[in-house]
Design a protein around this motif. Structure first.
Motif, PDB file in Angstrom:
ATOM      1  N   PRO A 153     -14.927  -0.413   2.186  1.00 14.19           N
ATOM      2  CA  PRO A 153     -14.762   0.609   1.140  1.00 14.19           C
ATOM      3  C   PRO A 153     -13.389   0.495   0.484  1.00 14.19           C
ATOM      4  O   PRO A 153     -12.400   0.230   1.146  1.00 14.19           O
ATOM      5  N   ASP A 154     -13.361   0.719  -0.799  1.00 16.73           N
ATOM      6  CA  ASP A 154     -12.087   0.692  -1.512  1.00 16.73           C
ATOM      7  C   ASP A 154     -11.733   2.057  -2.086  1.00 16.73           C
ATOM      8  O   ASP A 154     -10.821   2.171  -2.900  1.00 16.73           O
ATOM      9  N   ARG A 155     -12.462   3.085  -1.652  1.00 15.67           N
ATOM     10  CA  ARG A 155     -12.158   4.461  -2.056  1.00 15.67           C
ATOM     11  C   ARG A 155     -12.751   5.405  -1.003  1.00 15.67           C
ATOM     12  O   ARG A 155     -13.523   4.975  -0.131  1.00 15.67           O
ATOM     13  N   PRO A 156     -12.425   6.691  -1.050  1.00 18.51           N
ATOM     14  CA  PRO A 156     -12.929   7.627  -0.043  1.00 18.51           C
ATOM     15  C   PRO A 156     -14.450   7.735  -0.042  1.00 18.51           C
ATOM     16  O   PRO A 156     -15.105   7.556  -1.073  1.00 18.51           O
ATOM     17  N   MET A 210     -14.154   8.149  11.837  1.00 21.59           N
ATOM     18  CA  MET A 210     -14.626   7.049  10.995  1.00 21.59           C
ATOM     19  C   MET A 210     -13.509   6.508  10.107  1.00 21.59           C
ATOM     20  O   MET A 210     -13.442   5.306   9.828  1.00 21.59           O
ATOM     21  N   GLN A 211     -12.633   7.391   9.675  1.00 25.58           N
ATOM     22  CA  GLN A 211     -11.527   6.968   8.823  1.00 25.58           C
ATOM     23  C   GLN A 211     -10.669   5.923   9.520  1.00 25.58           C
ATOM     24  O   GLN A 211     -10.161   4.985   8.899  1.00 25.58           O
ATOM     25  N   ARG A 212     -10.529   6.056  10.834  1.00 27.79           N
ATOM     26  CA  ARG A 212      -9.701   5.105  11.585  1.00 27.79           C
ATOM     27  C   ARG A 212     -10.316   3.708  11.566  1.00 27.79           C
ATOM     28  O   ARG A 212      -9.597   2.698  11.559  1.00 27.79           O
ATOM     29  N   THR A 213     -11.645   3.635  11.552  1.00 23.14           N
ATOM     30  CA  THR A 213     -12.331   2.336  11.543  1.00 23.14           C
ATOM     31  C   THR A 213     -12.402   1.748  10.141  1.00 23.14           C
ATOM     32  O   THR A 213     -12.200   0.546   9.947  1.00 23.14           O
ATOM     33  N   LEU A 214     -12.678   2.605   9.151  1.00 24.97           N
ATOM     34  CA  LEU A 214     -12.922   2.111   7.791  1.00 24.97           C
ATOM     35  C   LEU A 214     -11.667   2.011   6.934  1.00 24.97           C
ATOM     36  O   LEU A 214     -11.662   1.332   5.915  1.00 24.97           O
ATOM     37  N   GLY A 215     -10.612   2.724   7.320  1.00 21.05           N
ATOM     38  CA  GLY A 215      -9.384   2.670   6.546  1.00 21.05           C
ATOM     39  C   GLY A 215      -9.410   3.483   5.273  1.00 21.05           C
ATOM     40  O   GLY A 215      -8.529   3.337   4.423  1.00 21.05           O
ATOM     41  N   GLN A 216     -10.435   4.329   5.123  1.00 20.21           N
ATOM     42  CA  GLN A 216     -10.539   5.221   3.963  1.00 20.21           C
ATOM     43  C   GLN A 216     -10.938   6.611   4.458  1.00 20.21           C
ATOM     44  O   GLN A 216     -11.656   6.738   5.453  1.00 20.21           O
ATOM     45  N   ALA A 272     -27.028  -4.452   3.055  1.00 20.03           N
ATOM     46  CA  ALA A 272     -27.090  -4.635   4.507  1.00 20.03           C
ATOM     47  C   ALA A 272     -25.708  -4.769   5.157  1.00 20.03           C
ATOM     48  O   ALA A 272     -25.465  -4.170   6.219  1.00 20.03           O
ATOM     49  N   PRO A 273     -24.766  -5.538   4.580  1.00 18.30           N
ATOM     50  CA  PRO A 273     -23.439  -5.636   5.212  1.00 18.30           C
ATOM     51  C   PRO A 273     -22.706  -4.289   5.264  1.00 18.30           C
ATOM     52  O   PRO A 273     -21.995  -3.997   6.223  1.00 18.30           O
ATOM     53  N   VAL A 274     -22.884  -3.477   4.230  1.00 21.38           N
ATOM     54  CA  VAL A 274     -22.250  -2.154   4.202  1.00 21.38           C
ATOM     55  C   VAL A 274     -22.896  -1.245   5.251  1.00 21.38           C
ATOM     56  O   VAL A 274     -22.207  -0.536   5.987  1.00 21.38           O
ATOM     57  N   ARG A 275     -24.209  -1.297   5.328  1.00 26.62           N
ATOM     58  CA  ARG A 275     -24.911  -0.489   6.337  1.00 26.62           C
ATOM     59  C   ARG A 275     -24.472  -0.893   7.741  1.00 26.62           C
ATOM     60  O   ARG A 275     -24.272  -0.029   8.606  1.00 26.62           O
ATOM     61  N   ALA A 276     -24.306  -2.181   7.977  1.00 28.10           N
ATOM     62  CA  ALA A 276     -23.869  -2.651   9.291  1.00 28.10           C
ATOM     63  C   ALA A 276     -22.482  -2.111   9.631  1.00 28.10           C
ATOM     64  O   ALA A 276     -22.212  -1.719  10.775  1.00 28.10           O
ATOM     65  N   ARG A 277     -21.594  -2.078   8.651  1.00 28.32           N
ATOM     66  CA  ARG A 277     -20.254  -1.545   8.894  1.00 28.32           C
ATOM     67  C   ARG A 277     -20.303  -0.042   9.160  1.00 28.32           C
ATOM     68  O   ARG A 277     -19.534   0.483   9.966  1.00 28.32           O
ATOM     69  N   LEU A 278     -21.198   0.652   8.471  1.00 28.56           N
ATOM     70  CA  LEU A 278     -21.356   2.083   8.724  1.00 28.56           C
ATOM     71  C   LEU A 278     -21.883   2.336  10.130  1.00 28.56           C
ATOM     72  O   LEU A 278     -21.433   3.262  10.813  1.00 28.56           O
ATOM     73  N   VAL A 279     -22.841   1.521  10.569  1.00 30.23           N
ATOM     74  CA  VAL A 279     -23.353   1.657  11.938  1.00 30.23           C
ATOM     75  C   VAL A 279     -22.203   1.497  12.925  1.00 30.23           C
ATOM     76  O   VAL A 279     -22.060   2.286  13.872  1.00 30.23           O
TER      77      VAL A 279
END
Length: 323
Positions: free
Chosen positions: A27-30, A54-60, A261-268
């Motif tokens: 993600p490049d934004r909140p 989740m913010q700690r993992t995604l950086g947003q 699919a890659p975004v969904r995998a990161r969300l999982v």
């Protein structure tokens, strides 16, 4: 023909590369996590804990936005119509996907409009009565309701949700007459339950536990199969002769269908990491719930099983298509 096929393949490959590149930048934004309940209730509190982790993992940042109303259908419909780019998430419960399709004549979205990420918790519910009511046990409550037909009312956070159906189950199986009063959320139920303007409530138990300790309300029974560690002195409905009231809601995260699919995998990855954090699991358990993470496929299976179970309950109560 061959040139057209080659051109189509090139376009498809270009789109796939563009999608992958976009996913790598994500993600490049909140992000936005839509919670279909008012702030302060059990769903909201857990959702905010998970969002922070989740913010700690995604950086947003993952910003919680409350959209209550319509037995959670308003929030669900908003997410269903959102762009499937991974920036809008839904903190889903059984109401929208296992109950509403049976209870409502028309639902503004389809199950296929969403994809699952992971469960976060199972949410047993309970029957809570005002401290102003002269009862201390489920048996006394049933006797009081039978002695005062039509004078006992119960509040829930919305008409047609799991909380409402639990009280309808108790009403039906115990053979008592109670009048339903629908509210937007738990905090509004409490405002009327504490002074006795409503006699009882069926709900998740987080917001009620402190008031129960203070004696302002009493939790008479819980809908879990076993007593909850956070409330060891509160019996289950099954213990009290109402096994049909052994039901639970759940909370989990979903996204609009079509998220790459890659975004969904990161969300999982982000959701399961957040929900598996020891402090999150301890908080969920202390709030009279049960921590649980799943794969998307396991989450899908839970929805299918609950859709069948709640459908059976709704049909037995004669409420199918009644809303």
């Amino acid at each position: 023909m061959i040139k057209q096929l080659a051109r189509a393949l090139l376009v498809g490959a270009a789109l796939a590369v563009a999608s992958l590149a976009g996913a790598q930048d994500w993600p490049d934004r909140p992000l936005k996590l839509v919670v279909p309940y008012t702030a302060g209730g059990q769903f909201d509190v857990v959702a905010r804990m998970v969002a922070e982790r989740m913010q700690r993992t995604l950086g947003q940042p993952v910003v919680v936005e409350n959209k209550p109303g319509g037995a959670t259908l308003l929030g669900a419909d908003y997410v269903a119509k959102s762009k499937p780019d991974g920036y809008t998430l839904f903190y889903a419960g059984a109401n929208a996907f296992a109950i509403a399709p049976h209870l409502f004549a028309k639902v503004p979205f389809q199950r296929g409009d969403f994809e699952t990420i992971s469960l976060v918790s199972e949410l047993p519910m309970g029957l809570v009565v005002s401290g102003q009511l002269p009862v201390r046990t489920l048996e006394e409550f049933v006797a009081y309701a039978k002695a005062n037909p039509g004078k006992v009312n119960f509040g829930t956070s919305g008409s047609g949700g799991a909380q409402h159906l639990l009280c309808e189950l108790v009403k039906d199986r115990a053979g008592i007459d109670m009048v339903h009063v629908g509210y937007k959320g738990t905090s509004q139920v409490l405002q009327d339950l504490l002074p006795g303007r409503v006699s009882a409530a069926c709900d998740g138990l987080l917001a009620y536990a402190p008031h129960a300790k203070a004696g302002a309300v009493r939790i008479l029974a819980v809908s879990s199969a076993k007593r909850l560690p956070a409330l060891p002195d509160v019996p289950t409905f099954a213990e009290k002769g109402l096994p049909d009231a052994t039901v639970a809601s759940w909370g989990g995260i979903m996204v609009p269908a079509g998220v790459p699919a890659p975004v969904r995998a990161r969300l999982v990855e982000a959701v399961t990491a957040a929900a598996s954090a020891p402090e999150v699991q301890q908080r969920i358990a202390s709030d009279a719930a049960v921590p649980r993470t799943t794969t998307p496929e396991e989450f899908d299976a839970v929805i299918r099983a609950d859709h069948e179970k709640w459908g059976d309950v709704i049909r037995k109560l004669g409420l199918a298509g009644s809303k």
